[in-house]
Design a protein around this motif. Structure first.
Motif, PDB file in Angstrom:
ATOM      1  N   ASP A  70      10.695   1.358  -5.955  1.00 26.51           N
ATOM      2  CA  ASP A  70       9.861   1.998  -4.939  1.00 26.51           C
ATOM      3  C   ASP A  70       8.532   1.268  -4.751  1.00 26.51           C
ATOM      4  OD1 ASP A  70      11.672   3.866  -4.133  1.00 26.51           O
ATOM      5  OD2 ASP A  70      10.736   5.580  -5.111  1.00 26.51           O
ATOM      6  N   THR A  71       7.930   0.833  -5.841  1.00 28.57           N
ATOM      7  CA  THR A  71       6.678   0.075  -5.727  1.00 28.57           C
ATOM      8  C   THR A  71       6.932  -1.248  -4.998  1.00 28.57           C
ATOM      9  OG1 THR A  71       5.811   1.053  -7.750  1.00 28.57           O
ATOM     10  CG2 THR A  71       4.774  -0.997  -7.013  1.00 28.57           C
ATOM     11  N   LEU A 110       4.847  -1.910  -1.547  1.00 29.22           N
ATOM     12  CA  LEU A 110       3.816  -2.956  -1.508  1.00 29.22           C
ATOM     13  C   LEU A 110       4.357  -4.299  -1.039  1.00 29.22           C
ATOM     14  CD1 LEU A 110       1.829  -2.169  -4.785  1.00 29.22           C
ATOM     15  CD2 LEU A 110       1.544  -1.216  -2.489  1.00 29.22           C
ATOM     16  N   GLY A 111       5.666  -4.511  -1.190  1.00 28.94           N
ATOM     17  CA  GLY A 111       6.257  -5.781  -0.789  1.00 28.94           C
ATOM     18  C   GLY A 111       6.779  -5.797   0.635  1.00 28.94           C
ATOM     19  N   ALA A 112       7.138  -4.628   1.164  1.00 27.43           N
ATOM     20  CA  ALA A 112       7.647  -4.549   2.535  1.00 27.43           C
ATOM     21  C   ALA A 112       6.813  -3.602   3.396  1.00 27.43           C
ATOM     22  CB  ALA A 112       9.111  -4.085   2.520  1.00 27.43           C
ATOM     23  N   MET A 134       6.811   4.874   2.083  1.00 30.14           N
ATOM     24  CA  MET A 134       7.459   5.597   0.992  1.00 30.14           C
ATOM     25  C   MET A 134       8.577   4.709   0.459  1.00 30.14           C
ATOM     26  SD  MET A 134       9.224   9.401   1.382  1.00 30.14           S
ATOM     27  CE  MET A 134       7.801  10.207   2.066  1.00 30.14           C
ATOM     28  N   GLY A 135       8.738   4.656  -0.850  1.00 31.94           N
ATOM     29  CA  GLY A 135       9.822   3.857  -1.412  1.00 31.94           C
ATOM     30  C   GLY A 135      11.181   4.436  -1.045  1.00 31.94           C
TER      31      GLY A 135
END
Length: 295
Positions: free
Chosen positions: A219-220, A224-226, A230-231
């Protein structure tokens, strides 16, 4: 373009989270909303929840008090099917189960006026097939709201093979009149949004199942990567794992492609009754604050 008919009274069948949200948006934009459910206590709970929603809108300065009270007054309980006879549009928002939906349509068609439009909020099932269980396939359409309905700006409109142009024009005008942006999907399994979204969630569950990362890492990574708000596992819990599984099964059966095979871990969670937020446990355990990952 064929002339759209005016929608004044909207009946919502199903007083759960989706049905309640639909009635709130309908009432906020000046239409009368009738809320029907087989469980009478759910009708009362839905109306109370809507009153609370509008009063919070006033408290946060998003709505004047008078407008909120007017919206609340436009939502009425329908305690028998006969109460839906005045509806110009009926939106079915019961669970994602084709048998239950067909029974709803068979029953409600007996009381509707001939020109009333019947719509389903299904997130994945064939509009054409559902329409065939009614007495008005030409006046049947998919109006797929996103959850939570008062917040999400999109509505997917989906025509069945028999949906006429007047019904489509009326449904489009109605969706725009309640402040939604319309996207039009063809009648294929899961339409556009869930055709893309639910396999992504299923892939996230496979990533967990195969031990590539734990719940928090996945989820993180996607938040933060995409830049997702919400994950995918948190989102699955929000949607309901039973709903995610149902949509994956529709995709797998309807398109006969192995890439849509539901992850065995998703199946196990549903079998355990770990359905996400509504069951207090899914990929997170919501009995704790903050919620704790379960894997």
């Amino acid at each position: 373009m064929p002339k759209a008919n005016k929608i004044s009274t909207v009946a919502v069948i199903g007083a759960g989270q989706m049905g309640t949200g639909i009635s709130e948006v309908v009432a906020k934009h000046g239409h009368a909303a009738l809320v029907y459910d087989l469980d009478k206590s759910r009708i009362r709970a839905s109306i109370e929840a809507s009153a609370g929603y509008f009063r919070r809108q006033v408290e946060t300065g998003k709505m004047p008090g008078e407008a909120a009270e007017e919206a609340i007054s436009r939502i009425k309980g329908a305690f028998s099917l006969q109460d839906l006879a005045s509806a110009d549009l009926v939106v079915e928002a019961v669970s994602e189960n084709e048998g239950i939906k067909r029974k709803v349509f068979t029953d409600v068609c007996t009381v509707l006026k001939p020109d009333a439009i019947l719509a389903t909020n299904t997130s994945s099932l064939s509009i054409t097939r559902l329409a065939a269980s009614t007495d008005r396939p030409n006046r049947f359409i998919g109006i797929h709201f996103m959850n939570p309905v008062p917040v999400m700006k999109l509505v997917e409109l989906v025509r069945g093979i028999g949906t006429d142009q007047e019904t489509f024009a009326t449904a489009k005008d109605f969706a725009q009149s309640i402040g939604k942006t319309v996207t039009v999907s063809e009648d294929f399994p899961a339409f556009i949004v869930n055709r893309v979204l639910i396999p992504m969630i299923n892939e996230a569950i496979y990533t967990l199942y195969e031990g590539v990362g734990n719940v928090e890492a996945i989820d993180t990574g996607m938040k933060l990567g995409a830049n997702h708000p919400m994950g995918p596992l948190e989102l699955a819990d929000f949607i309901g794992l039973d709903t995610c599984l149902s949509i994956m099964q529709v995709l797998h059966e309807g398109l006969a492609d192995s890439k849509y095979r539901p992850c065995p871990l998703l199946v196990k969670y549903v079998e355990a009754g770990w359905l996400g937020r509504k069951a207090q446990r899914g990929f997170y355990d919501y009995r704790y604050v903050p919620a704790r990952p379960t894997r």
